[in-house]
Motif scaffolding. Structure first.
Motif, PDB file in Angstrom:
ATOM      1  N   TYR A 148     -17.880 -26.411   6.398  1.00 13.97           N
ATOM      2  CA  TYR A 148     -17.630 -25.624   5.186  1.00 13.97           C
ATOM      3  C   TYR A 148     -18.017 -24.165   5.411  1.00 13.97           C
ATOM      4  N   GLY A 149     -19.164 -23.934   6.031  1.00 17.49           N
ATOM      5  CA  GLY A 149     -19.626 -22.572   6.280  1.00 17.49           C
ATOM      6  C   GLY A 149     -18.703 -21.806   7.208  1.00 17.49           C
ATOM      7  N   VAL A 150     -18.214 -22.454   8.248  1.00 17.23           N
ATOM      8  CA  VAL A 150     -17.298 -21.794   9.186  1.00 17.23           C
ATOM      9  C   VAL A 150     -15.992 -21.422   8.488  1.00 17.23           C
ATOM     10  N   ARG A 151     -15.481 -22.330   7.667  1.00 15.63           N
ATOM     11  CA  ARG A 151     -14.242 -22.035   6.931  1.00 15.63           C
ATOM     12  C   ARG A 151     -14.423 -20.849   5.999  1.00 15.63           C
ATOM     13  N   PHE A 152     -15.601 -20.749   5.392  1.00 17.60           N
ATOM     14  CA  PHE A 152     -15.856 -19.615   4.504  1.00 17.60           C
ATOM     15  C   PHE A 152     -15.998 -18.314   5.292  1.00 17.60           C
ATOM     16  N   LEU A 153     -16.753 -18.350   6.392  1.00 15.51           N
ATOM     17  CA  LEU A 153     -16.992 -17.140   7.171  1.00 15.51           C
ATOM     18  C   LEU A 153     -15.697 -16.564   7.747  1.00 15.51           C
ATOM     19  N   LYS A 154     -14.750 -17.428   8.074  1.00 15.84           N
ATOM     20  CA  LYS A 154     -13.494 -16.954   8.643  1.00 15.84           C
ATOM     21  C   LYS A 154     -12.762 -16.009   7.705  1.00 15.84           C
ATOM     22  N   LYS A 155     -13.045 -16.128   6.404  1.00 17.98           N
ATOM     23  CA  LYS A 155     -12.344 -15.305   5.415  1.00 17.98           C
ATOM     24  C   LYS A 155     -13.118 -14.041   5.055  1.00 17.98           C
ATOM     25  N   THR A 156     -14.289 -13.841   5.635  1.00 16.18           N
ATOM     26  CA  THR A 156     -15.133 -12.707   5.237  1.00 16.18           C
ATOM     27  C   THR A 156     -14.977 -11.539   6.203  1.00 16.18           C
ATOM     28  N   PRO A 157     -15.147 -10.296   5.717  1.00 13.15           N
ATOM     29  CA  PRO A 157     -15.026  -9.126   6.591  1.00 13.15           C
ATOM     30  C   PRO A 157     -16.270  -8.868   7.423  1.00 13.15           C
ATOM     31  N   TRP A 158     -17.402  -9.499   7.089  1.00  9.78           N
ATOM     32  CA  TRP A 158     -18.643  -9.196   7.806  1.00  9.78           C
ATOM     33  C   TRP A 158     -18.944 -10.146   8.963  1.00  9.78           C
ATOM     34  N   LEU A 159     -17.999 -11.031   9.283  1.00  9.43           N
ATOM     35  CA  LEU A 159     -18.254 -11.965  10.383  1.00  9.43           C
ATOM     36  C   LEU A 159     -18.436 -11.212  11.698  1.00  9.43           C
ATOM     37  N   TRP A 160     -17.570 -10.232  11.948  1.00  6.70           N
ATOM     38  CA  TRP A 160     -17.652  -9.470  13.197  1.00  6.70           C
ATOM     39  C   TRP A 160     -18.234  -8.071  13.006  1.00  6.70           C
ATOM     40  N   ASN A 161     -18.313  -7.626  11.784  1.00 16.22           N
ATOM     41  CA  ASN A 161     -18.909  -6.313  11.506  1.00 16.22           C
ATOM     42  C   ASN A 161     -20.011  -6.504  10.465  1.00 16.22           C
ATOM     43  N   THR A 162     -21.231  -6.700  10.936  1.00 21.05           N
ATOM     44  CA  THR A 162     -22.314  -7.070  10.031  1.00 21.05           C
ATOM     45  C   THR A 162     -22.701  -5.950   9.074  1.00 21.05           C
ATOM     46  N   ARG A 163     -22.344  -4.704   9.367  1.00 19.62           N
ATOM     47  CA  ARG A 163     -22.642  -3.611   8.440  1.00 19.62           C
ATOM     48  C   ARG A 163     -21.946  -3.814   7.094  1.00 19.62           C
ATOM     49  N   GLN A 164     -20.849  -4.560   7.121  1.00 20.09           N
ATOM     50  CA  GLN A 164     -20.122  -4.817   5.872  1.00 20.09           C
ATOM     51  C   GLN A 164     -20.914  -5.701   4.921  1.00 20.09           C
ATOM     52  N   CYS A 165     -21.948  -6.363   5.435  1.00 15.97           N
ATOM     53  CA  CYS A 165     -22.797  -7.186   4.558  1.00 15.97           C
ATOM     54  C   CYS A 165     -23.449  -6.348   3.468  1.00 15.97           C
ATOM     55  N   TRP A 166     -23.697  -5.082   3.759  1.00 12.95           N
ATOM     56  CA  TRP A 166     -24.503  -4.248   2.865  1.00 12.95           C
ATOM     57  C   TRP A 166     -23.691  -3.240   2.086  1.00 12.95           C
ATOM     58  N   ASN A 167     -22.375  -3.311   2.194  1.00 17.31           N
ATOM     59  CA  ASN A 167     -21.530  -2.416   1.400  1.00 17.31           C
ATOM     60  C   ASN A 167     -21.694  -2.726  -0.091  1.00 17.31           C
ATOM     61  N   GLY A 168     -22.201  -1.757  -0.830  1.00 15.04           N
ATOM     62  CA  GLY A 168     -22.370  -1.943  -2.268  1.00 15.04           C
ATOM     63  C   GLY A 168     -23.573  -2.757  -2.677  1.00 15.04           C
ATOM     64  N   TYR A 169     -24.385  -3.193  -1.716  1.00 15.26           N
ATOM     65  CA  TYR A 169     -25.549  -4.020  -2.043  1.00 15.26           C
ATOM     66  C   TYR A 169     -26.526  -3.221  -2.909  1.00 15.26           C
ATOM     67  N   PRO A 170     -27.139  -3.836  -3.959  1.00 18.04           N
ATOM     68  CA  PRO A 170     -27.050  -5.251  -4.328  1.00 18.04           C
ATOM     69  C   PRO A 170     -25.964  -5.555  -5.360  1.00 18.04           C
ATOM     70  N   TYR A 171     -25.064  -4.578  -5.614  1.00 20.17           N
ATOM     71  CA  TYR A 171     -24.023  -4.802  -6.618  1.00 20.17           C
ATOM     72  C   TYR A 171     -22.838  -5.535  -5.979  1.00 20.17           C
ATOM     73  N   GLN A 172     -23.087  -6.730  -5.545  1.00 21.78           N
ATOM     74  CA  GLN A 172     -22.056  -7.543  -4.886  1.00 21.78           C
ATOM     75  C   GLN A 172     -21.792  -8.790  -5.725  1.00 21.78           C
ATOM     76  N   PRO A 173     -20.611  -8.929  -6.290  1.00 18.48           N
ATOM     77  CA  PRO A 173     -20.304 -10.120  -7.084  1.00 18.48           C
ATOM     78  C   PRO A 173     -20.470 -11.395  -6.253  1.00 18.48           C
ATOM     79  N   LEU A 174     -20.959 -12.431  -6.903  1.00 21.34           N
ATOM     80  CA  LEU A 174     -21.203 -13.700  -6.221  1.00 21.34           C
ATOM     81  C   LEU A 174     -19.923 -14.516  -6.179  1.00 21.34           C
TER      82      LEU A 174
END
Length: 352
Positions: A148-174
Motif C-alpha cells: 500500500y505504501g509503495v503504491r501511494f509513494l509512486k504518485k507523490t512528487p517527493w519520492l525522488w525530490n525530498t525537498r518537496q516534502c516541505w513545500n508549504g509546510y505545515p499548511y499541507q492538506p491531509l
C-alpha cells in the motif's frame, strides 16, 4: 487536565515560528491533521487484534497444517514432584551445587537432572504451529502495508525530490490515503503493545524453517539481510536523515520539536548500525560454516538476534539411576507411577 494539555501542546514547541494551531484547523476547502485523529488508533487497534485472532485461527492454522507444520509442542518432562517444586518455587536454571544436591537426593546422575530441567523449560514454550501462525500474521500485515505504501509513494512528487516534502509546510492538506496509512500503522503497533506479553516474536523467514524448507529459509534470510542493510544504511540516512536534518532546517528554520524528532531519528540510525552488525555476523557464520566446510551462501547459521528455538533444547530423556537395573524411591515407598520422585525399574543406557 486542561493545564497539562495546554502545556503539552505548546505551539512554540511543536510548530515553526508564526504558526498556531488555529491556523491548522480544517475547513471545507482543506483538511489538516488534527491531534484528535490519534484517538482513532485505540478502537482500531482492538479491531486489528480481533482480526489477527480470526486470521490465525481460520487462515494461518489451516495453511500450517497443509504444509505439515508440527502441531504438537515440545516433549514433556517426566513428572517428578521434587524437581517440579525446585523448578516452580526456586529456579529454572539450577547451579552446580544445587544439581549435586538433587543428584544425591534423587539418586540420579547430574546430566539426567540437567536434561529434565531442559525439557521442563521447553515444555513452557509454544508449539511450532503457534509460532508459524504468528509469523504468518505479521508477514501478511507487513506485506499489505508495504504494498500500500509503495503504491501511494509512486504518485507523490517527493519520492525522488525530498525537498518537496516541505513545500508549504505545515499548511499541507491531509490526503485520505496518507491518513489511512498512518492510522492503520499506528493502530497495528498499538495492538502489539497489547499483545506483546503473549507474542512469540518470529520473523517471516521462520515460516519456511518451520515447514522444513531449509534452502528457502536460508534464501529469505540472505534476502532480508541485503534489503535491511541497503535500506537502513543507505536509503534511510541519504533520504530521510538528510531531508530532516538539513532540508527541513533550510526551509523552516529552527524550532524545538524539529531537534527532538531528529535526535530520535539519529538514535534509530545507531540502532540500525548495531542490528546490521548482528546480521552481518550471522551471514558471516553462514558462509564460514557450510555443512561440508566449503563456501555455501545458502547455509545460514543461527540468527544471533533470535532466541534459541525450543527444538534446540529437546532431547530424548528418561532420567536414569546411578544404579542400573534397580528400583529406586525417594520417599521410602514403592509403587508403579513416576510421581513424587519414584522411578521403577530404571535401566541405565549409554548416552549418545
Amino acid at each position: 487536565m486542561a493545564g497539562i494539555l495546554a502545556w503539552f501542546w505548546n505551539e512554540r514547541f511543536w510548530l515553526p515560528h508564526n504558526v498556531t494551531w488555529a491556523d491548522l484547523q480544517s475547513t471545507e476547502e482543506a483538511s489538516f491533521p488534527q491531534a484528535e485523529d490519534l484517538y482513532l488508533a485505540f478502537p482500531l487497534a482492538f479491531c486489528i487484534f480481533m482480526i489477527r485472532l480470526l486470521f490465525e485461527r481460520f487462515i494461518a492454522k489451516p495453511c500450517a497444517l497443509g504444509l505439515k507444520v508440527q502441531a504438537n509442542g515440545p516433549q514433556k518432562a517426566q513428572p517428578n514432584a521434587i524437581l517440579e517444586k525446585v523448578f516452580t518455587a526456586i529456579t529454572k536454571h539450577p547451579d552446580e551445587k544445587r544439581l549435586e544436591g538433587l543428584s544425591k537426593q534423587l539418586d540420579w546422575d547430574v546430566r539426567s537432572i540437567q536434561r529434565w530441567f531442559r525439557q521442563r523449560r521447553n515444555q513452557e514454550k509454544p508449539s511450532t504451529l503457534t509460532k508459524f501462525c504468528e509469523s504468518m500474521w505479521r508477514f501478511t500485515f507487513y506485506l499489505y502495508i508495504f504494498t500500500y505504501g509503495v503504491r501511494f509513494l509512486k504518485k507523490t512528487p517527493w519520492l525522488w525530490n525530498t525537498r518537496q516534502c516541505w513545500n508549504g509546510y505545515p499548511y499541507q492538506p491531509l490526503m485520505p490515503d496518507l491518513h489511512y496509512y498512518y492510522i492503520v500503522e499506528l493502530s497495528f503497533y498499538w495492538s502489539l503493545m497489547f499483545s506483546q506479553f503473549i507474542d512469540i516474536k518470529r520473523k517471516a523467514a521462520k515460516m519456511a524453517n518451520y515447514c522444513k524448507y531449509q534452502k528457502l529459509s536460508d534464501l529469505l534470510f540472505l534476502t532480508f539481510a541485503i534489503v535491511f542493510i541497503v535500506s537502513r544504511l543507505g536509503i534511510y540516512p541519504l533520504w530521510i536523515l538528510n531531508t530532516t536534518l538539513f532540508e527541513l532546517y533550510e526551509a523552516l528554520g529552527n524550532f524545538p520539536a524539529l531537534w527532538v524528532f531528529n535526535v530520535l531519528l539519529v538514535v534509530l540510525q545507531i540502532l540500525h548500525c548495531f542490528w546490521s552488525y548482528l546480521i552481518i555476523k550471522a551471514a558471516y557464520k553462514a558462509i564460514s560454516k557450510g555443512k561440508s566446510g566449503k563456501w555455501n551462501p545458502l547455509h545460514v547459521a543461527k540468527d544471533d538476534r533470535s532466541d534459541i528455538e525450543s527444538s534446540s533444547d529437546e532431547e530424548e530423556t528418561v532420567p536414569r539411576s546411578k544404579t542400573p537395573h534397580s528400583t529406586i524411591t525417594t520417599n521410602g515407598t514403592g509403587g508403579a507411577n513416576g510421581t513424587n520422585g519414584y522411578i521403577t525399574g530404571g535401566t541405565c543406557s549409554e548416552e549418545h
